[in-house]
Design a protein around this motif. Structure first.
Motif, PDB file in Angstrom:
ATOM      1  N   SER A 293       0.840  -1.209   0.000  1.00 47.19           N
ATOM      2  CA  SER A 293       0.000   0.000   0.000  1.00 47.19           C
ATOM      3  C   SER A 293       0.870   1.253   0.000  1.00 47.19           C
ATOM      4  CB  SER A 293      -0.922   0.012   1.222  1.00 47.19           C
ATOM      5  OG  SER A 293      -1.767  -1.104   1.178  1.00 47.19           O
ATOM      6  N   SER A 339      -6.293  -4.207   3.952  1.00 47.68           N
ATOM      7  CA  SER A 339      -7.093  -4.881   4.984  1.00 47.68           C
ATOM      8  C   SER A 339      -7.893  -3.918   5.848  1.00 47.68           C
ATOM      9  CB  SER A 339      -6.155  -5.661   5.894  1.00 47.68           C
ATOM     10  OG  SER A 339      -5.259  -4.756   6.537  1.00 47.68           O
ATOM     11  N   THR A 342      -4.210  -2.835   9.477  1.00 42.40           N
ATOM     12  CA  THR A 342      -2.779  -2.738   9.774  1.00 42.40           C
ATOM     13  C   THR A 342      -2.548  -1.765  10.929  1.00 42.40           C
ATOM     14  OG1 THR A 342      -2.327  -3.219   7.485  1.00 42.40           O
ATOM     15  CG2 THR A 342      -0.538  -2.221   8.731  1.00 42.40           C
TER      16      THR A 342
HETATM   17  C1  G6P Z   1       1.473  -6.982   5.419  1.00 47.04           C
HETATM   18  C2  G6P Z   1       1.284  -7.760   4.143  1.00 47.04           C
HETATM   19  C3  G6P Z   1       1.643  -6.880   2.953  1.00 47.04           C
HETATM   20  C4  G6P Z   1       0.823  -5.601   2.984  1.00 47.04           C
HETATM   21  C5  G6P Z   1       1.048  -4.841   4.292  1.00 47.04           C
HETATM   22  C6  G6P Z   1       0.105  -3.661   4.431  1.00 47.04           C
HETATM   23  O1  G6P Z   1       2.814  -6.780   5.671  1.00 47.04           O
HETATM   24  O2  G6P Z   1       2.084  -8.932   4.148  1.00 47.04           O
HETATM   25  O3  G6P Z   1       1.350  -7.583   1.758  1.00 47.04           O
HETATM   26  O4  G6P Z   1       1.162  -4.798   1.903  1.00 47.04           O
HETATM   27  O5  G6P Z   1       0.784  -5.717   5.392  1.00 47.04           O
HETATM   28  O6  G6P Z   1      -1.202  -4.149   4.521  1.00 47.04           O
HETATM   29  P1  G6P Z   1      -2.511  -3.303   4.292  1.00 47.04           P
HETATM   30  O7  G6P Z   1      -3.627  -4.273   4.571  1.00 47.04           O
HETATM   31  O8  G6P Z   1      -2.494  -2.183   5.296  1.00 47.04           O
HETATM   32  O9  G6P Z   1      -2.503  -2.809   2.914  1.00 47.04           O
END
Ligand code: G6P
Length: 595
Positions: A293, A339, A342
């Motif tokens: 992201s 998601s 985070t």
């Molecule tokens: C984790 C995942 C990554 C993702 C990051 C941010 O580290 O393994 O693939 O880019 O989280 O996640 P988000 O859900 O905030 O985009």
């Protein structure tokens, strides 16, 4: 991070717990565990590795009659992924599961050990259950003991605790990690996200930070913000693809159109829930995110400055809030997250809010913590993304940022109607460019066998192709475990070129429509030092050892989306040849809810 679930009722407890954990496995798959308490018996099962191992272990176990149960899927933070470190953690007559990190666990553990408590694991979580029982031993009732326990914890947590002393209740506490309680015909259901609850609970309460209490069959109505839970869960299936990641790469053209739907029409961009005055007086933008992201955010900076003409900063969430950032009054804070859970990103938003700045989430999951925390949201509409390595979510994030830049550019008069129209045409064409041709996939499959060794990969590009280079290197790292870095191509000569030799693979992103001559010179410098060059371009480049052709496009953004697909497939095919589990790569998790 980790995923947690709980159940109170008369049904087979294992069913909801294991189904729920399956939904939450994206949050971690180092180990899993389940505990049930019925007829005065507290039974715990744990297994290392993916959920299937736990399912095997308790396949003959049944628990009928009224009872309570909890389940956990772990992403290791404190202590290796062993059975002893798997949750639930056990004391004499209670079990606990936890998502988050208890920062002061060492001092609590030392104190409890001095009092005779014996610890079985290296985790931070185990102190919770011992502290709880310690307070009970002091003569407190269960709720008071739980309150005192939580009062002593520092850090982030969603905690569920069950105890033989009160066998009809689940004690819960939430701070900075998500927790939802639902009620359905079968009883009470708890989970880290709403997906496991669908099909079980009809109404839910999304708990706020600071929530602390117990739930039984009778007190659900006293919870705050009870809402109906939509029941239309979109189950993701592989549909003939080898991996979810592969399927998600192929889905990109569809979801990009979905992202544009209703927002782009007749030469105009508009957003369903955002009015133009939301951007009134905005003089600067800060984009904050993690991982993939963050890379989308970096693309956003180029686009926002180019089209909206607003100065834009991009920050890594985990760096931001501890770095004494200076916020301007007219600064818009944009959080990007697939998601919506985070923790680093969520905490950065919480840091900004007291300053009174406007906040906007660009997110794939409605109702997620990040969406609820921000003033406004632009949903990316990528659909459920199961592969840990993000693909279609990235594509839709970039598309939303592109639409947003064009929209702001048009309402501020920085773009003419003709320019807006051109961007819209390019957007539609870009979605088309993400349709995967069998020929290209086949070529990448063949090419991949030449890139399984070597001492490292450099992905290089300029402008928006620089963040794409970073993202392509991240994709390769995540699933192939090979060393890969992304670099602005003009920067190679300032140091990294020292590594150039025939065992160094350079993947050069060479768009025809953006700074082609500049990047060509940079790649020639590497070629002259015998680096092995794989050029990704529509134009033949003589200095390349391998060509990964993309179709000839009419704009640089079309080339961006086309190269994005090619490089996602490149990472996928290398990882498959190396025999890795592409959807659940080692050490990673889909949603990271720890700092
Ligand atoms: C984790 C995942 C990554 C993702 C990051 C941010 O580290 O393994 O693939 O880019 O989280 O996640 P988000 O859900 O905030 O985009």
């Amino acid at each position: 991070m980790c995923g947690i679930v709980g159940y109170i009722g008369n049904n087979e407890k294992k069913d909801f717990i294991l189904n729920g954990l399956r939904e939450l496995e994206y949050r971690g798959y180092d180990s899993a565990g389940i505990a049930t308490l019925s007829n005065g018996e507290l039974i715990t099962y744990k297994a290392v590795g993916k959920l299937i191992n736990l399912e095997q272990k308790c396949k003959d176990f049944t628990s009928t009659g009224f009872g309570v149960a909890i389940g956990h899927t772990r992403w290791a933070t404190h202590g290796k992924p062993t059975e002893a470190n798997a949750h639930p953690h056990i004391a004499e007559f209670s079990n606990v599961i936890h998502n988050g990190i208890i920062e002061n666990y060492k001092e609590l553990k030392e104190r409890l050990e001095k009092k005779g408590h014996y610890f079985l694991s290296q985790t931070d979580t185990e102190v919770i259950v011992h502290l709880f029982e310690d307070y009970l031993n002091d003569g407190l009732d269960c709720f008071e003991a739980f309150k005192r326990t939580i009062g002593e914890l520092r850090g982030a947590y969603a905690i569920l605790l069950i105890t033989k002393k009160e066998p009809d209740k689940i004690f819960y506490a939430k701070n900075a990690s998500p927790l939802i309680i639902g009620r359905g015909e079968g009883g009470i259901y708890l989970a880290s996200s709403d997906a496991p609850l669908m099909g079980y609970a009809q109404e839910v309460s999304y708990l706020e930070d600071g929530a602390l209490g117990y739930i039984d069959l009778h007190n659900f109505s006293s919870l705050p913000n009870i809402k109906q839970l939509p029941q239309n869960k979109g189950y993701a299936q592989k549909e003939g693809f080898r991996y979810f990641m592969e399927k998600e790469i192929y889905e990109q053209s569809g979801v990009l159109l979905e992202t544009m739907m209703g927002r782009v029409s007749e030469g105009k961009i508009s957003f369903e829930n955002l009015s133009a005055d939301f951007f009134d007086g905005i003089g600067e933008i800060t984009i904050c995110a993690c991982g993939t992201s963050y890379h989308a955010g970096m693309v956003g900076k180029y686009l926002l400055e180019r089209y909206a003409k607003i100065k834009t900063n991009v920050v890594i969430a985990s760096e931001y809030r501890y770095s004494s950032p200076v916020l301007r009054e007219d600064e818009l804070f944009i959080a990007i997250s697939q998601s919506g859970e985070t923790l680093d990103t969520l905490e950065a938003i919480k840091f900004v809010k007291p300053f009174g700045n406007k906040t906007l989430a660009i997110c794939n999951v409605d109702n997620s913590s990040i969406v609820r925390e921000c003033d406004e949201v632009l949903l990316t509409r990528a659909g459920i993304e199961k592969g840990v390595a993000s693909t279609k979510a990235f594509a839709t994030q970039v598309m939303v940022l592109w639409m947003l830049s064009t929209y702001i550019g048009s309402i501020r008069g920085n773009l003419s109607q003709k320019e807006v129209q051109k961007n819209i045409e390019d957007m539609v064409a870009s979605a088309k460019r993400t349709e995967i041709s069998a020929k290209m996939h086949e070529k990448i499959k063949r090419l991949s066998k030449r890139y399984l060794h070597g001492h490292g990969f450099f992905f290089i590009g300029r402008d928006v192709f620089y963040p794409l280079a970073l993202e392509s290197a991240l994709k390769l790292k995540e699933i192939s475990y090979l060393h890969a870095e992304g670099y602005p191509s003009g920067e190679m000569k300032h140091g990294p070129i020292a590594l150039a030799d025939s065992e160094l693979f350079t993947v050069a992103l060479m768009p025809e429509h953006l700074l082609y001559e500049k990047i060509k010179s940079n790649v020639e410098e590497l070629s002259a030092r015998d680096a092995t060059i794989c050029a990704v371009s529509a134009l033949e480049f003589e200095g390349a050892d391998d060509m990964l052709y993309i179709p000839s496009c009419s704009s640089y953004m079309e080339e961006f989306f086309s190269m994005m697909c090619a490089l996602q497939l490149f990472a996928l095919e290398i990882a498959i040849r190396l025999g890795n589990d592409v959807d659940m790569p080692r050490n990673l998790a889909k949603s990271v809810t720890v700092e």
